[in-house]
Scaffold this motif. Structure first.
Motif, PDB file in Angstrom:
ATOM      1  N   VAL A 167       0.952  -1.027  -0.068  1.00 54.76           N
ATOM      2  CA  VAL A 167      -0.095  -0.009  -0.041  1.00 54.76           C
ATOM      3  C   VAL A 167       0.822   1.418  -0.028  1.00 54.76           C
ATOM      4  O   VAL A 167       0.545   2.091  -0.608  1.00 54.76           O
ATOM      5  N   PHE A 168       1.830   1.256   0.867  1.00 47.58           N
ATOM      6  CA  PHE A 168       2.845   2.484   0.791  1.00 47.58           C
ATOM      7  C   PHE A 168       3.529   2.359  -0.594  1.00 47.58           C
ATOM      8  O   PHE A 168       3.583   3.789  -1.134  1.00 47.58           O
ATOM      9  N   ARG A 169       3.783   1.441  -1.377  1.00 42.80           N
ATOM     10  CA  ARG A 169       4.431   1.568  -2.561  1.00 42.80           C
ATOM     11  C   ARG A 169       3.659   2.018  -3.739  1.00 42.80           C
ATOM     12  O   ARG A 169       3.850   2.968  -4.545  1.00 42.80           O
ATOM     13  N   ILE A 170       2.017   1.691  -3.225  1.00 48.01           N
ATOM     14  CA  ILE A 170       1.168   2.530  -4.231  1.00 48.01           C
ATOM     15  C   ILE A 170       0.955   4.001  -4.033  1.00 48.01           C
ATOM     16  O   ILE A 170       1.227   4.799  -5.146  1.00 48.01           O
ATOM     17  N   ALA A 171       1.026   4.376  -2.676  1.00 46.87           N
ATOM     18  CA  ALA A 171       1.022   5.790  -2.494  1.00 46.87           C
ATOM     19  C   ALA A 171       2.254   6.528  -2.892  1.00 46.87           C
ATOM     20  O   ALA A 171       2.117   7.532  -3.483  1.00 46.87           O
ATOM     21  N   GLN A 172       3.428   5.810  -2.794  1.00 51.31           N
ATOM     22  CA  GLN A 172       4.641   6.357  -3.463  1.00 51.31           C
ATOM     23  C   GLN A 172       4.613   6.561  -4.859  1.00 51.31           C
ATOM     24  O   GLN A 172       5.165   7.558  -5.460  1.00 51.31           O
ATOM     25  N   GLU A 173       4.171   5.519  -5.532  1.00 57.83           N
ATOM     26  CA  GLU A 173       4.147   5.581  -7.038  1.00 57.83           C
ATOM     27  C   GLU A 173       3.023   6.728  -7.601  1.00 57.83           C
ATOM     28  O   GLU A 173       3.398   7.422  -8.383  1.00 57.83           O
ATOM     29  N   LEU A 174       1.959   6.820  -6.861  1.00 54.34           N
ATOM     30  CA  LEU A 174       0.989   7.765  -7.203  1.00 54.34           C
ATOM     31  C   LEU A 174       1.507   9.344  -7.109  1.00 54.34           C
ATOM     32  O   LEU A 174       1.494  10.215  -7.898  1.00 54.34           O
ATOM     33  N   LEU A 175       2.229   9.382  -5.795  1.00 54.62           N
ATOM     34  CA  LEU A 175       2.703  10.807  -5.808  1.00 54.62           C
ATOM     35  C   LEU A 175       3.897  11.049  -6.648  1.00 54.62           C
ATOM     36  O   LEU A 175       4.213  12.235  -7.248  1.00 54.62           O
ATOM     37  N   ASN A 176       4.791   9.992  -6.680  1.00 49.40           N
ATOM     38  CA  ASN A 176       5.999  10.133  -7.794  1.00 49.40           C
ATOM     39  C   ASN A 176       5.319  10.476  -9.335  1.00 49.40           C
ATOM     40  O   ASN A 176       5.884  11.663 -10.117  1.00 49.40           O
ATOM     41  N   SER A 199      -9.026   1.439   2.700  1.00 45.92           N
ATOM     42  CA  SER A 199      -9.295   2.369   1.681  1.00 45.92           C
ATOM     43  C   SER A 199      -8.343   3.530   1.492  1.00 45.92           C
ATOM     44  O   SER A 199      -8.318   4.312   2.380  1.00 45.92           O
ATOM     45  N   LEU A 200      -7.738   3.829   0.253  1.00 48.25           N
ATOM     46  CA  LEU A 200      -6.862   4.781   0.132  1.00 48.25           C
ATOM     47  C   LEU A 200      -7.493   5.471  -1.160  1.00 48.25           C
ATOM     48  O   LEU A 200      -7.332   4.950  -2.147  1.00 48.25           O
ATOM     49  N   SER A 201      -7.943   6.639  -1.019  1.00 51.96           N
ATOM     50  CA  SER A 201      -8.074   7.680  -2.153  1.00 51.96           C
ATOM     51  C   SER A 201      -6.982   8.477  -2.394  1.00 51.96           C
ATOM     52  O   SER A 201      -6.455   9.355  -1.351  1.00 51.96           O
ATOM     53  N   LEU A 220       0.853   2.559 -13.494  1.00 52.98           N
ATOM     54  CA  LEU A 220      -0.511   2.119 -13.047  1.00 52.98           C
ATOM     55  C   LEU A 220      -0.558   0.706 -13.259  1.00 52.98           C
ATOM     56  O   LEU A 220      -1.141   0.048 -12.561  1.00 52.98           O
ATOM     57  N   ASP A 221       0.492   0.120 -13.921  1.00 49.30           N
ATOM     58  CA  ASP A 221       0.404  -1.326 -14.144  1.00 49.30           C
ATOM     59  C   ASP A 221       0.694  -2.022 -12.835  1.00 49.30           C
ATOM     60  O   ASP A 221       0.298  -3.122 -12.255  1.00 49.30           O
ATOM     61  N   ASN A 222       1.729  -1.338 -12.274  1.00 52.86           N
ATOM     62  CA  ASN A 222       2.437  -1.851 -11.004  1.00 52.86           C
ATOM     63  C   ASN A 222       1.435  -1.696  -9.908  1.00 52.86           C
ATOM     64  O   ASN A 222       1.367  -2.620  -9.117  1.00 52.86           O
ATOM     65  N   MET A 223       0.812  -0.636  -9.829  1.00 55.15           N
ATOM     66  CA  MET A 223      -0.309  -0.273  -8.951  1.00 55.15           C
ATOM     67  C   MET A 223      -1.422  -1.315  -9.023  1.00 55.15           C
ATOM     68  O   MET A 223      -2.079  -1.643  -7.943  1.00 55.15           O
ATOM     69  N   HIS A 224      -1.799  -1.653 -10.082  1.00 50.81           N
ATOM     70  CA  HIS A 224      -2.891  -2.520 -10.085  1.00 50.81           C
ATOM     71  C   HIS A 224      -2.384  -3.989  -9.732  1.00 50.81           C
ATOM     72  O   HIS A 224      -3.173  -4.539  -9.115  1.00 50.81           O
ATOM     73  N   SER A 225      -1.212  -4.330 -10.117  1.00 46.68           N
ATOM     74  CA  SER A 225      -0.771  -5.807  -9.860  1.00 46.68           C
ATOM     75  C   SER A 225      -0.408  -5.803  -8.242  1.00 46.68           C
ATOM     76  O   SER A 225      -0.822  -6.684  -7.649  1.00 46.68           O
ATOM     77  N   ARG A 226      -0.010  -4.620  -7.529  1.00 43.88           N
ATOM     78  CA  ARG A 226       0.085  -4.755  -6.126  1.00 43.88           C
ATOM     79  C   ARG A 226      -1.222  -4.940  -5.456  1.00 43.88           C
ATOM     80  O   ARG A 226      -1.498  -5.542  -4.318  1.00 43.88           O
ATOM     81  N   ALA A 227      -2.312  -3.991  -6.129  1.00 41.44           N
ATOM     82  CA  ALA A 227      -3.473  -4.247  -5.306  1.00 41.44           C
ATOM     83  C   ALA A 227      -4.258  -5.642  -5.577  1.00 41.44           C
ATOM     84  O   ALA A 227      -5.001  -6.298  -4.619  1.00 41.44           O
ATOM     85  N   ALA A 228      -4.014  -6.152  -6.665  1.00 44.11           N
ATOM     86  CA  ALA A 228      -4.547  -7.434  -7.225  1.00 44.11           C
ATOM     87  C   ALA A 228      -3.807  -8.724  -5.997  1.00 44.11           C
ATOM     88  O   ALA A 228      -4.472  -9.568  -5.727  1.00 44.11           O
ATOM     89  N   MET A 229      -2.483  -8.361  -5.883  1.00 44.91           N
ATOM     90  CA  MET A 229      -1.767  -9.055  -5.142  1.00 44.91           C
ATOM     91  C   MET A 229      -2.325  -9.386  -3.738  1.00 44.91           C
ATOM     92  O   MET A 229      -2.245 -10.503  -2.999  1.00 44.91           O
ATOM     93  N   LEU A 230      -3.009  -8.298  -3.159  1.00 46.97           N
ATOM     94  CA  LEU A 230      -3.681  -8.368  -2.085  1.00 46.97           C
ATOM     95  C   LEU A 230      -5.182  -8.732  -2.097  1.00 46.97           C
ATOM     96  O   LEU A 230      -6.105  -8.308  -1.052  1.00 46.97           O
ATOM     97  N   GLY A 243      -7.370  16.999 -13.482  1.00 48.65           N
ATOM     98  CA  GLY A 243      -6.491  16.401 -12.678  1.00 48.65           C
ATOM     99  C   GLY A 243      -6.686  14.857 -12.473  1.00 48.65           C
ATOM    100  O   GLY A 243      -6.980  14.290 -13.675  1.00 48.65           O
ATOM    101  N   PHE A 244      -6.461  14.264 -11.655  1.00 49.19           N
ATOM    102  CA  PHE A 244      -6.276  12.840 -11.475  1.00 49.19           C
ATOM    103  C   PHE A 244      -6.915  12.333 -10.040  1.00 49.19           C
ATOM    104  O   PHE A 244      -6.693  12.615  -9.158  1.00 49.19           O
ATOM    105  N   LYS A 245      -7.728  11.218 -10.272  1.00 56.25           N
ATOM    106  CA  LYS A 245      -8.272  10.549  -9.139  1.00 56.25           C
ATOM    107  C   LYS A 245      -7.956   8.904  -8.958  1.00 56.25           C
ATOM    108  O   LYS A 245      -8.233   8.426 -10.066  1.00 56.25           O
ATOM    109  N   ALA A 246      -8.006   8.351  -7.856  1.00 55.81           N
ATOM    110  CA  ALA A 246      -7.685   7.166  -7.744  1.00 55.81           C
ATOM    111  C   ALA A 246      -8.238   6.405  -6.247  1.00 55.81           C
ATOM    112  O   ALA A 246      -8.148   7.560  -5.557  1.00 55.81           O
ATOM    113  N   ILE A 247      -8.363   5.332  -6.504  1.00 46.92           N
ATOM    114  CA  ILE A 247      -8.911   4.705  -5.021  1.00 46.92           C
ATOM    115  C   ILE A 247      -8.460   3.132  -5.178  1.00 46.92           C
ATOM    116  O   ILE A 247      -8.558   2.219  -6.211  1.00 46.92           O
ATOM    117  N   VAL A 248      -8.006   2.842  -3.917  1.00 44.45           N
ATOM    118  CA  VAL A 248      -7.434   1.576  -3.678  1.00 44.45           C
ATOM    119  C   VAL A 248      -8.085   0.871  -2.559  1.00 44.45           C
ATOM    120  O   VAL A 248      -8.513   1.426  -1.590  1.00 44.45           O
TER     121      VAL A 248
END
Length: 258
Positions: A167-176, A199-201, A220-230, A243-248
């Motif tokens: 989840v932290f890696r997803i947040a890190q990727e979103l911010l980067n 839930s992380l938005s 985006l593929d990495n974030m999809h796969s990290r979420a799917a892994m969980l 802008g851009f919006k995402a929810i995990v």
């Protein structure tokens, strides 16, 4: 009607009934066969999906293990060498200008080393948990032109490393991604947790992009796969100048009742 005609009619009706029964049996057999094939296919698809998730999980675990090893090597070996060289320079007496310059270079090298180690294995995440780690991400990215905030709803749940690190890696990727491409002035993380899910938005007011014309994005593929892994989900939306919006959404394992 003669007796022979009645026999013919009876024979015809009997034959018709027999044919109808055979047709009905064939239909039942076909439907039963199709249902069995569908169940087998569904079971195979489920096994394949689970196999893919296991592969994703193994791949991400291998990546994180490699990151941890590299971070440890950088900190223990390179960091120690730079610190030792810095002490030697401080004890030297001649050519103060050169020594001061070398000292500045070593200071900058140490700062760079700490940034690399922090990216590879965030110590705040290990010591204080997800909330503190994302808060640190926000603080590091905030400038006079960019506001990055975290809103944490509810109490912080004690999360296992197998959940909080992806989840932290997803947040890190979103911010980067936003820092590289969005030209945003406001970024907001919102996290809510309870005993059943996390839930992380994520929302920013950058330039956005046309999702329909988007080429494949590794981030985006990495974030999809990290979420799917969980066994969770990752969804996003964007549009030009919107802008851009995402929810995990991540389900949390249920604790066994003692």
């Amino acid at each position: 009607m003669s007796e022979s005609d009645q026999e013919i009619v009876t024979l015809f009706v009997s034959a018709s009934m027999l044919i109808l029964m055979m047709v009905a049996l064939v239909i039942v057999f076909v439907l039963s066969y199709q249902r069995r094939v569908w169940r087998q296919k569904s079971a195979m698809q489920a096994l394949e999906a689970e196999h893919q998730l296991n592969l994703l999980s193994s791949a991400h675990k291998a990546i994180e293990a490699t990151r941890k090893r590299i971070a440890g090597n950088l900190h223990d070996e390179l960091g120690a060498n730079i610190s030792a060289a810095k002490l030697q320079l401080q004890n030297a007496k001649s050519d103060e200008a050169s020594l001061e310059k070398a000292n500045e270079i070593l200071d900058e090298s140490l700062r760079g080393l700490r940034r690399i180690v922090n990216d590879l294995l965030p110590p705040t995440l290990e010591r204080f948990g997800l909330k503190s780690a994302i808060s640190e991400l926000c603080a590091q990215a905030t400038t006079s032109e960019l506001s990055v905030d975290l809103e944490w709803l509810g109490e912080e749940v004690d999360l296992d490393d197998s959940i909080q690190l992806p989840v932290f890696r997803i947040a890190q990727e979103l911010l980067n991604n936003s820092l590289k491409h969005a030209q945003a002035s406001v970024i907001l993380f919102t996290v809510s947790t309870d005993e059943t899910h996390l839930s992380l938005s994520y929302e920013e007011n950058g330039v956005g992009f046309n999702v329909d014309h988007m080429v494949r994005n590794i981030g985006l593929d990495n974030m999809h796969s990290r979420a799917a892994m969980l066994h969770g989900s990752f969804q996003f939306k964007s549009a030009i100048n919107e802008g851009f919006k995402a929810i995990v959404e991540i389900p949390l394992p249920q604790k066994e009742i003692q």
